[in-house]
Design an enzyme around this catalytic site. Structure first.
Site, PDB file in Angstrom:
ATOM      1  N   SER A  24       0.795   7.325   3.403  1.00  0.00           N
ATOM      2  CA  SER A  24       1.807   8.351   3.154  1.00  0.00           C
ATOM      3  C   SER A  24       1.772   9.434   4.214  1.00  0.00           C
ATOM      4  CB  SER A  24       1.577   8.999   1.793  1.00  0.00           C
ATOM      5  OG  SER A  24       1.505   8.006   0.814  1.00  0.00           O
ATOM      6  N   ALA A  76       0.836  -1.201   0.000  1.00  0.00           N
ATOM      7  CA  ALA A  76       0.000   0.000   0.000  1.00  0.00           C
ATOM      8  C   ALA A  76       0.866   1.244   0.000  1.00  0.00           C
ATOM      9  CB  ALA A  76      -0.912  -0.005   1.223  1.00  0.00           C
ATOM     10  N   CYS A  77       0.288   2.319  -0.471  1.00  0.00           N
ATOM     11  CA  CYS A  77       0.915   3.620  -0.477  1.00  0.00           C
ATOM     12  C   CYS A  77       1.459   3.932   0.920  1.00  0.00           C
ATOM     13  CB  CYS A  77      -0.145   4.643  -0.870  1.00  0.00           C
ATOM     14  SG  CYS A  77       0.476   6.285  -1.080  1.00  0.00           S
ATOM     15  N   PRO A  78       2.666   4.413   1.108  1.00  0.00           N
ATOM     16  CA  PRO A  78       3.595   4.933   0.085  1.00  0.00           C
ATOM     17  C   PRO A  78       4.634   3.918  -0.388  1.00  0.00           C
ATOM     18  CG  PRO A  78       4.408   5.516   2.255  1.00  0.00           C
ATOM     19  CD  PRO A  78       3.176   4.668   2.476  1.00  0.00           C
TER      20      PRO A  78
END
Lengths: 75, 375
Positions: free
Chosen positions: B78, A13-15
């Site tokens: 993020s 998954a991001c990042p």
């Protein structure tokens, strides 16, 4: 197309796909091509945007069975 | 320093209470420009997370040191990374749990008014998407209008209030968000209503919502009266509640009007839209409080977080209600329209029951602003 290196970032998954792509990019030379496999849909817009910001080119891109493939040529 | 986790509910309080907040949005510029967390007193910095992989030093001068920085991304991952980097650099940093995905899904129930004999009217504000749903409560019964797909929120709210959901309405076949209406009805045994003119292609059973239909909520005299008001769709129907409130669906908003093009029939429906806004609504009492199914900009929120304004004020102030020339009106609502909502064709199919995507696919379809209006 000559693929210099392949990065399997499926299931991440991001990042992480971008973090790993960046690290893999650092190990290849200018004009060489990195193949990246991802399943995170966010990568569809993030990888091209990241490549653009670093001056790299996406020379091909495809989607097969839910896996997105990017072919990124280093600047 | 530790990194704090904020929930969408906490961010919603900042919006509703007009508080300040500094948001570092680490999504792509395109995504940020398209759709972000809107607050009256919010400040923003948009730097994509992938430009911060080598460190956050370069952006530190642009960040406040005297207040917390909330880092936001699409799903969360993020923003955790960037918030930790900021925290290591000595800043007070937090991230939004679940990112824009959770922001898009969060619903805040706000009481609009007390009705006669102990009744209540609630507006469920979906801040991240600009969707507004309603619950009318009277004695031990409830009716719901334009429910979004988070059926648990409505069902649990009714349980807390100790009321039984009897009637569930959709003012029209929605194109910008997935309706929870028929699922709530199936789960609670309530009757689900949809305008038949919007239901030509639906594959499930429903009760026809037609002009003049009246239902009574509880034994007290709180009435919900249907008023046929086409234009956004050919079936679009408004409601007058307790003779005080006008639920306009996607026909009339506070600072804009509905768009007629989301089912691909703008030219056919523009005349209906004109008729509804310039004739049908003008026959109604001007002191009715308009309660729309959407807001588009944060300025449309009142101080208490509700979205509501007297019809008389809108007749004076809303640009879309003040275009005297019919040709000019036609061109305003059919030319130069804003982009259509994300996945609107698929969303209409979901609402017709033709396709049944899983929860993640539904979330993806609903990403972005609602875009149901023309200003």
């Amino acid at each position: 197309m000559n693929i210099t290196k392949t990065l399997d970032a499926k299931g991440l998954a991001c990042p992480m796909p971008i973090v790993k792509t960046k690290k893999a990019m650092d190990t290849i030379h200018s004009n060489e091509v990195l193949e990246v496999m991802v399943t995170d849909k966010g990568a569809l817009s993030d990888i091209p945007a990241w490549a653009k910001s670093g001056g790299h080119s996406i020379i091909d891109q495809k989607e097969e069975d839910g896996v997105i493939y990017f072919y990124i040529q280093k600047n | 320093m530790t990194v704090n986790k904020w929930t969408a509910a906490q961010v919603a309080r900042k919006v509703i209470e007009n508080k300040e907040l500094f948001i570092l949005d680490v999504r792509n510029k395109n995504d940020f420009d398209d759709w972000k967390i809107e607050g009256h007193q919010f400040e923003y910095l948009n730097i994509p997370y992938f430009e911060l992989l080598d460190g956050v030093e370069e952006i530190l001068p642009k960040l406040p040191t005297d207040k917390e920085v909330l880092v936001v991304c699409a799903k969360e991952g993020s923003s955790v990374m960037v918030a930790e980097m900021l925290s290591d650099a000595g800043l007070d940093a937090a991230y939004l749990e679940g990112g824009m995905k959770s922001w898009s899904m969060y619903l805040e129930p706000i009481k609009v008014a007390d009705l006669a004999d102990g009744g209540e009217l609630y507006q469920f504000v979906r801040l991240g998407k600009g969707c507004l749903s309603y619950m009318v409560i009277s004695e031990n019964e409830a009716a719901i209008i334009d429910a979004v797909r988070f059926t648990d929120v409505f069902i649990n709210f009714a349980k807390e209030k100790g009321v039984e959901i009897k009637h569930v309405f959709d003012t029209h076949l929605h194109a910008d968000h997935i309706s929870g209406g028929r699922h709530i009805a199936a789960e609670t045994g309530a009757t689900y209503y949809l305008p038949p003119k919007d239901a030509g292609e639906v594959v499930y059973e429903y009760t026809a919502l037609t002009d003049g239909l009246t239902v009574q909520i509880g034994s007290a005299k709180i009435e919900v009266n249907a008023l046929y008001s086409p234009g956004h769709t050919i079936g679009s129907t408004s409601f007058v509640i307790d003779n005080k409130f006008l639920l306009t669906g996607d026909i009339l908003f506070i600072d804009s009007i509905g768009r007629p093009d989301l089912a691909g029939l703008a030219d056919d429906w523009v005349g209906d839209l004109r008729e509804t806004l310039y004739t049908r609504y003008r026959k109604l009492a001007e002191d009715l409080i308009v309660l729309p199914a959407h807001f588009m900009i944060i300025d449309e929120l009142n101080e208490d977080g509700t979205v509501a304004k007297p019809l008389g004020d809108l007749l004076k102030e809303n640009h879309g209600l003040n275009i005297e020339d019919e040709q000019e009106f036609r061109s305003t609502v059919t030319d130069n329209l804003p982009p259509q909502p994300n996945a609107h064709v698929q969303i209409r199919q979901v609402n017709m029951g033709k396709i049944t995507p899983n929860n993640d696919e539904q979330t993806e379809m609903e990403i972005g602003p609602n875009r149901c209006a023309v200003r």
